[in-house]
Scaffold this motif. Structure first.
Motif, PDB file in Angstrom:
ATOM      1  N   THR A 134       0.669  -1.027  -0.036  1.00  0.00           N
ATOM      2  CA  THR A 134      -0.077  -0.055  -0.079  1.00  0.00           C
ATOM      3  C   THR A 134       0.889   1.288  -0.065  1.00  0.00           C
ATOM      4  OG1 THR A 134      -1.808  -1.031   1.284  1.00  0.00           O
ATOM      5  CG2 THR A 134      -1.629   1.314   1.267  1.00  0.00           C
ATOM      6  N   ILE A 135       2.107   1.022   0.893  1.00  0.00           N
ATOM      7  CA  ILE A 135       2.807   2.435   0.734  1.00  0.00           C
ATOM      8  C   ILE A 135       3.513   2.465  -0.632  1.00  0.00           C
ATOM      9  CG2 ILE A 135       4.858   3.387   1.955  1.00  0.00           C
ATOM     10  CD1 ILE A 135       4.022   1.997   4.748  1.00  0.00           C
ATOM     11  N   TYR A 136       4.136   1.492  -0.854  1.00  0.00           N
ATOM     12  CA  TYR A 136       4.808   1.766  -2.140  1.00  0.00           C
ATOM     13  C   TYR A 136       3.980   1.963  -3.424  1.00  0.00           C
ATOM     14  CZ  TYR A 136       9.101  -0.383  -0.283  1.00  0.00           C
ATOM     15  OH  TYR A 136      10.250  -0.665   0.417  1.00  0.00           O
ATOM     16  N   ARG A 137       2.692   1.748  -3.317  1.00  0.00           N
ATOM     17  CA  ARG A 137       1.878   2.214  -4.297  1.00  0.00           C
ATOM     18  C   ARG A 137       1.739   3.669  -4.315  1.00  0.00           C
ATOM     19  NH1 ARG A 137      -1.394  -2.400  -3.403  1.00  0.00           N
ATOM     20  NH2 ARG A 137      -2.835  -1.298  -2.158  1.00  0.00           N
ATOM     21  N   ARG A 138       1.540   4.280  -3.187  1.00  0.00           N
ATOM     22  CA  ARG A 138       1.462   5.745  -3.019  1.00  0.00           C
ATOM     23  C   ARG A 138       2.580   6.619  -2.963  1.00  0.00           C
ATOM     24  NH1 ARG A 138      -3.492   4.978   1.758  1.00  0.00           N
ATOM     25  NH2 ARG A 138      -4.622   3.459   0.398  1.00  0.00           N
ATOM     26  N   TRP A 139       3.661   5.912  -2.350  1.00  0.00           N
ATOM     27  CA  TRP A 139       5.130   6.694  -2.303  1.00  0.00           C
ATOM     28  C   TRP A 139       6.125   5.791  -2.688  1.00  0.00           C
ATOM     29  CZ3 TRP A 139       1.587   6.932   1.704  1.00  0.00           C
ATOM     30  CH2 TRP A 139       0.845   7.923   1.841  1.00  0.00           C
ATOM     31  N   PRO A 140       6.460   5.709  -3.917  1.00  0.00           N
ATOM     32  CA  PRO A 140       7.526   4.524  -4.538  1.00  0.00           C
ATOM     33  C   PRO A 140       8.873   4.525  -3.864  1.00  0.00           C
ATOM     34  CG  PRO A 140       6.413   5.613  -6.419  1.00  0.00           C
ATOM     35  CD  PRO A 140       5.823   6.638  -5.173  1.00  0.00           C
ATOM     36  N   SER A 141       9.390   5.422  -3.010  1.00  0.00           N
ATOM     37  CA  SER A 141      10.712   5.563  -2.541  1.00  0.00           C
ATOM     38  C   SER A 141      10.539   6.035  -1.330  1.00  0.00           C
ATOM     39  CB  SER A 141      11.563   6.431  -3.525  1.00  0.00           C
ATOM     40  OG  SER A 141      11.340   7.805  -3.335  1.00  0.00           O
ATOM     41  N   LYS A 142      11.513   5.783  -0.355  1.00  0.00           N
ATOM     42  CA  LYS A 142      11.499   6.179   0.910  1.00  0.00           C
ATOM     43  C   LYS A 142      11.648   7.827   0.891  1.00  0.00           C
ATOM     44  CE  LYS A 142      15.042   5.765   3.724  1.00  0.00           C
ATOM     45  NZ  LYS A 142      16.312   5.267   4.639  1.00  0.00           N
ATOM     46  N   ALA A 143      12.352   8.477  -0.014  1.00  0.00           N
ATOM     47  CA  ALA A 143      12.343   9.731   0.070  1.00  0.00           C
ATOM     48  C   ALA A 143      11.186  10.469  -0.301  1.00  0.00           C
ATOM     49  CB  ALA A 143      13.406  10.213  -1.091  1.00  0.00           C
ATOM     50  N   GLU A 144      10.312  10.004  -1.166  1.00  0.00           N
ATOM     51  CA  GLU A 144       8.826  10.415  -1.250  1.00  0.00           C
ATOM     52  C   GLU A 144       7.922  10.239  -0.289  1.00  0.00           C
ATOM     53  OE1 GLU A 144       7.636   9.798  -5.971  1.00  0.00           O
ATOM     54  OE2 GLU A 144       8.913   8.200  -5.257  1.00  0.00           O
ATOM     55  N   LEU A 145       8.112   9.142   0.283  1.00  0.00           N
ATOM     56  CA  LEU A 145       7.372   8.911   1.660  1.00  0.00           C
ATOM     57  C   LEU A 145       7.644  10.242   2.802  1.00  0.00           C
ATOM     58  CD1 LEU A 145       5.411   7.373   3.403  1.00  0.00           C
ATOM     59  CD2 LEU A 145       7.204   5.831   4.027  1.00  0.00           C
ATOM     60  N   VAL A 146       9.127  10.306   3.113  1.00  0.00           N
ATOM     61  CA  VAL A 146       9.283  11.249   3.933  1.00  0.00           C
ATOM     62  C   VAL A 146       8.992  12.863   3.605  1.00  0.00           C
ATOM     63  CG1 VAL A 146      11.584  12.123   4.792  1.00  0.00           C
ATOM     64  CG2 VAL A 146      11.087   9.749   4.690  1.00  0.00           C
ATOM     65  N   LEU A 147       9.270  13.025   2.294  1.00  0.00           N
ATOM     66  CA  LEU A 147       8.814  14.268   1.743  1.00  0.00           C
ATOM     67  C   LEU A 147       7.409  14.669   1.894  1.00  0.00           C
ATOM     68  CD1 LEU A 147      11.275  14.702  -1.201  1.00  0.00           C
ATOM     69  CD2 LEU A 147      11.197  15.773   0.942  1.00  0.00           C
ATOM     70  N   ALA A 148       6.499  13.722   1.449  1.00  0.00           N
ATOM     71  CA  ALA A 148       5.216  13.653   1.878  1.00  0.00           C
ATOM     72  C   ALA A 148       4.922  13.870   3.370  1.00  0.00           C
ATOM     73  CB  ALA A 148       4.292  12.449   1.236  1.00  0.00           C
ATOM     74  N   ALA A 149       5.363  13.032   4.077  1.00  0.00           N
ATOM     75  CA  ALA A 149       5.075  13.506   5.633  1.00  0.00           C
ATOM     76  C   ALA A 149       5.505  14.802   5.958  1.00  0.00           C
ATOM     77  CB  ALA A 149       5.839  12.354   6.363  1.00  0.00           C
ATOM     78  N   VAL A 150       6.812  15.125   5.617  1.00  0.00           N
ATOM     79  CA  VAL A 150       7.286  16.452   6.101  1.00  0.00           C
ATOM     80  C   VAL A 150       6.341  17.586   5.423  1.00  0.00           C
ATOM     81  CG1 VAL A 150       9.217  18.141   5.748  1.00  0.00           C
ATOM     82  CG2 VAL A 150       9.515  15.759   6.237  1.00  0.00           C
ATOM     83  N   GLY A 151       5.735  17.344   4.107  1.00  0.00           N
ATOM     84  CA  GLY A 151       4.769  18.349   3.690  1.00  0.00           C
ATOM     85  C   GLY A 151       3.451  18.497   4.566  1.00  0.00           C
ATOM     86  N   ARG A 152       3.083  17.408   5.103  1.00  0.00           N
ATOM     87  CA  ARG A 152       1.988  17.390   5.949  1.00  0.00           C
ATOM     88  C   ARG A 152       1.956  18.336   7.188  1.00  0.00           C
ATOM     89  NH1 ARG A 152      -2.451  15.020   8.056  1.00  0.00           N
ATOM     90  NH2 ARG A 152      -2.549  14.611  10.127  1.00  0.00           N
ATOM     91  N   MET A 153       3.322  18.603   7.590  1.00  0.00           N
ATOM     92  CA  MET A 153       3.461  19.581   8.740  1.00  0.00           C
ATOM     93  C   MET A 153       3.011  20.983   8.300  1.00  0.00           C
ATOM     94  SD  MET A 153       7.092  18.276  10.386  1.00  0.00           S
ATOM     95  CE  MET A 153       6.974  19.429  11.650  1.00  0.00           C
ATOM     96  N   GLY A 154       3.133  21.277   6.849  1.00  0.00           N
ATOM     97  CA  GLY A 154       3.225  22.634   6.457  1.00  0.00           C
ATOM     98  C   GLY A 154       1.658  22.977   6.311  1.00  0.00           C
ATOM     99  N   GLY A 155       0.758  22.057   6.355  1.00  0.00           N
ATOM    100  CA  GLY A 155      -0.544  22.122   5.923  1.00  0.00           C
ATOM    101  C   GLY A 155      -0.899  22.344   4.485  1.00  0.00           C
ATOM    102  N   ASP A 156      -2.090  22.400   4.265  1.00  0.00           N
ATOM    103  CA  ASP A 156      -2.696  22.594   2.958  1.00  0.00           C
ATOM    104  C   ASP A 156      -2.205  24.027   2.377  1.00  0.00           C
ATOM    105  OD1 ASP A 156      -4.241  20.085   3.354  1.00  0.00           O
ATOM    106  OD2 ASP A 156      -5.863  21.100   4.208  1.00  0.00           O
ATOM    107  N   PRO A 157      -2.240  23.959   0.818  1.00  0.00           N
ATOM    108  CA  PRO A 157      -1.957  25.244   0.305  1.00  0.00           C
ATOM    109  C   PRO A 157      -2.970  26.537   0.754  1.00  0.00           C
ATOM    110  CG  PRO A 157      -1.994  23.472  -1.331  1.00  0.00           C
ATOM    111  CD  PRO A 157      -2.604  22.748   0.042  1.00  0.00           C
ATOM    112  N   PRO A 158      -2.397  27.383   1.053  1.00  0.00           N
ATOM    113  CA  PRO A 158      -3.001  28.752   1.565  1.00  0.00           C
ATOM    114  C   PRO A 158      -4.133  29.063   0.726  1.00  0.00           C
ATOM    115  CG  PRO A 158      -0.995  29.425   1.332  1.00  0.00           C
ATOM    116  CD  PRO A 158      -0.903  27.977   0.955  1.00  0.00           C
ATOM    117  N   ARG A 159      -5.291  29.730   1.033  1.00  0.00           N
ATOM    118  CA  ARG A 159      -6.160  30.585   0.232  1.00  0.00           C
ATOM    119  C   ARG A 159      -6.194  31.833   1.056  1.00  0.00           C
ATOM    120  NH1 ARG A 159     -11.921  28.695  -0.681  1.00  0.00           N
ATOM    121  NH2 ARG A 159     -11.703  28.430   1.679  1.00  0.00           N
TER     122      ARG A 159
END
Length: 200
Positions: A49-74
């Motif tokens: 399941t994880i590999y289908r969504r984030w094919p590499s460890k770097a992509e997974l970690v960057l997605a997780a870090v991006g979650r800290m920043g929140g959604d794009p602002p309006r």
């Protein structure tokens, strides 16, 4: 939202669990020792399941870090006090000690990833501070539109000032930045750079 394969709907709750487990492990063991298998175990998800969504460890970690920043602002969701300084003061919310500790832990965990390539370092920086930069750019552009900031002001560059200082404090000095420090930076750097007189 559906998966890229057009299959059954993607489970947003499972995504959150995976990304939160990734952040927890990043703070505990760092990037090098973080494994997809352990993320899957903690999140109660399959590795496939994880590999289908984030094919590499770097992509997974960057997605997780991006979650800290929140959604794009309006712009409609951002403070509107009538002045740029007031808007920025309302935007800068105090962090809890737990939030500060997690931010510091994530920066420690990212150290080896950031050293692997300029591209990964830039991606991690954008993931962490991108929404913060964009929020300030939107507020500054609105100040231009209402005549508070002169036309031609370089809002794209100035919007990076306080996020850059925040990242520097976390990554280099290993401490968070408080709201008073950010507002001092606004008064002595941001407003003068935009040719706005700071409060008397």
């Amino acid at each position: 939202m559906t998966t890229s394969t057009g299959g059954r709907p993607r489970d947003a709750g499972r995504d959150v669990a995976i990304l939160e487990a990734t952040l927890d492990l990043l703070t505990e063991v760092g990037y090098d020792d973080l494994t997809t298998a352990e993320v899957a175990r903690r999140a109660g998800a399959g590795k496939a399941t994880i590999y289908r969504r984030w094919p590499s460890k770097a992509e997974l970690v960057l997605a997780a870090v991006g979650r800290m920043g929140g959604d794009p602002p309006r712009l409609a969701d951002l403070p509107d006090t009538g002045t740029l300084r007031g808007d920025l003061a309302a935007l800068f919310r105090p962090q809890t000690p737990a939030d500060d500790e997690r931010s510091l832990g994530v920066m420690r965990g990212l150290t080896s990833l950031l050293s692997q390539s300029p591209e990964l370092a830039e991606a991690a920086s954008n993931a962490m501070v991108g929404p913060f930069v964009e929020s300030q750019r939107l507020l500054m552009q609105r100040a231009v539109d209402r005549g508070e900031v002169p036309d031609g002001a370089d809002v794209a560059t100035v919007a990076r000032v306080t996020p850059a200082m925040t990242a520097f404090r976390l990554a280099v000095e290993r401490r968070p930045v408080d709201v008073d420090e950010l507002m001092h930076l606004v008064d002595v750097v941001v407003l003068p750079a935009l040719r706005v007189a700071p409060p008397g």
